[in-house]
Design a protein around this motif. Structure first.
Motif, mmCIF file in Angstrom:
data_model
loop_
_atom_site.group_PDB
_atom_site.id
_atom_site.type_symbol
_atom_site.label_atom_id
_atom_site.label_comp_id
_atom_site.label_asym_id
_atom_site.label_seq_id
_atom_site.Cartn_x
_atom_site.Cartn_y
_atom_site.Cartn_z
ATOM 1 N N LEU A 103 7.848 98.820 137.734
ATOM 2 C CA LEU A 103 7.422 97.201 137.664
ATOM 3 C C LEU A 103 6.184 97.031 136.636
ATOM 4 N N THR A 104 5.781 97.694 136.108
ATOM 5 C CA THR A 104 4.902 97.607 134.959
ATOM 6 C C THR A 104 6.026 96.888 133.778
ATOM 7 N N GLY A 105 5.338 95.702 133.771
ATOM 8 C CA GLY A 105 5.782 94.445 133.081
ATOM 9 C C GLY A 105 6.527 92.989 133.027
ATOM 10 N N LYS A 106 6.076 93.461 134.470
ATOM 11 C CA LYS A 106 7.635 92.807 135.405
ATOM 12 C C LYS A 106 6.613 91.672 135.877
ATOM 13 N N ILE A 107 7.513 90.289 136.080
ATOM 14 C CA ILE A 107 7.151 88.993 136.265
ATOM 15 C C ILE A 107 6.938 88.296 138.081
ATOM 16 N N GLY A 108 5.798 88.351 138.711
ATOM 17 C CA GLY A 108 5.612 88.052 139.558
ATOM 18 C C GLY A 108 5.728 86.570 139.793
ATOM 19 N N ARG A 109 5.709 85.883 141.327
ATOM 20 C CA ARG A 109 4.861 85.089 142.090
ATOM 21 C C ARG A 109 3.711 84.757 143.097
ATOM 22 N N VAL A 110 3.138 84.710 142.910
ATOM 23 C CA VAL A 110 1.420 84.816 144.522
ATOM 24 C C VAL A 110 2.290 84.152 145.001
ATOM 25 N N THR A 111 2.407 84.564 146.552
ATOM 26 C CA THR A 111 2.523 84.442 147.515
ATOM 27 C C THR A 111 1.479 84.111 148.689
ATOM 28 N N GLY A 112 -0.224 84.721 147.904
ATOM 29 C CA GLY A 112 -1.077 84.842 148.690
ATOM 30 C C GLY A 112 -2.182 85.174 147.847
ATOM 31 N N THR A 113 -3.573 83.962 147.537
ATOM 32 C CA THR A 113 -4.376 83.930 146.212
ATOM 33 C C THR A 113 -4.448 85.600 146.542
ATOM 34 N N ILE A 114 -5.055 85.889 145.574
ATOM 35 C CA ILE A 114 -4.810 87.101 144.447
ATOM 36 C C ILE A 114 -6.402 86.640 144.150
ATOM 37 N N ALA A 115 -7.739 87.793 144.579
ATOM 38 C CA ALA A 115 -8.433 87.805 144.514
ATOM 39 C C ALA A 115 -9.534 88.994 144.474
ATOM 40 N N PRO A 116 -10.751 88.991 143.972
ATOM 41 C CA PRO A 116 -11.614 90.460 144.338
ATOM 42 C C PRO A 116 -11.666 90.089 145.556
ATOM 43 N N GLY A 117 -12.241 91.253 146.209
ATOM 44 C CA GLY A 117 -12.666 91.749 148.425
ATOM 45 C C GLY A 117 -11.585 91.383 148.665
ATOM 46 N N THR A 118 -10.635 91.012 147.630
ATOM 47 C CA THR A 118 -8.837 90.728 149.208
ATOM 48 C C THR A 118 -7.827 91.175 148.829
ATOM 49 N N ILE A 119 -6.467 91.180 150.215
ATOM 50 C CA ILE A 119 -6.044 91.818 149.525
ATOM 51 C C ILE A 119 -4.571 90.234 149.621
ATOM 52 N N GLY A 120 -4.629 90.238 147.982
ATOM 53 C CA GLY A 120 -2.847 89.380 147.601
ATOM 54 C C GLY A 120 -1.872 90.096 148.543
ATOM 55 N N GLU A 121 -0.738 88.938 147.819
ATOM 56 C CA GLU A 121 0.405 89.032 147.872
ATOM 57 C C GLU A 121 1.223 88.490 146.762
#
Length: 78
Positions: free
Chosen positions: A9-27
């Protein structure tokens, strides 16, 4: 002994569906095995925040479902 890394998956482009931030689990949604799958996502630099809808670049993949991402470089934007 060398640790083997899965770079599928390295180099793949994705779309954020759950906010990605320090101290949280994003999606993030990523193309995977001919379809699209959701992955847990964390900021690669441990400080950035990526809101829902933003495109990101996968820097590191930890099987089975975790990726570390960074901002999509301008050269890869639409």
């Amino acid at each position: 002994m060398h640790k083997e890394f899965n770079r599928s998956l390295t180099g793949k482009i994705g779309r954020v569906t759950g906010t990605i931030a320090p101290g949280t689990i994003g999606e993030v949604m990523l193309p995977f095995h001919g379809g699209t799958s959701a992955f847990f996502a964390y900021p690669f630099d441990k400080t950035s925040v990526y809101p829902v809808g933003e495109k990101v670049l996968v820097i590191h993949f930890e099987p089975p479902q975790t990726v570390y991402v960074e901002e999509l470089p301008d050269v890869l934007r639409d």
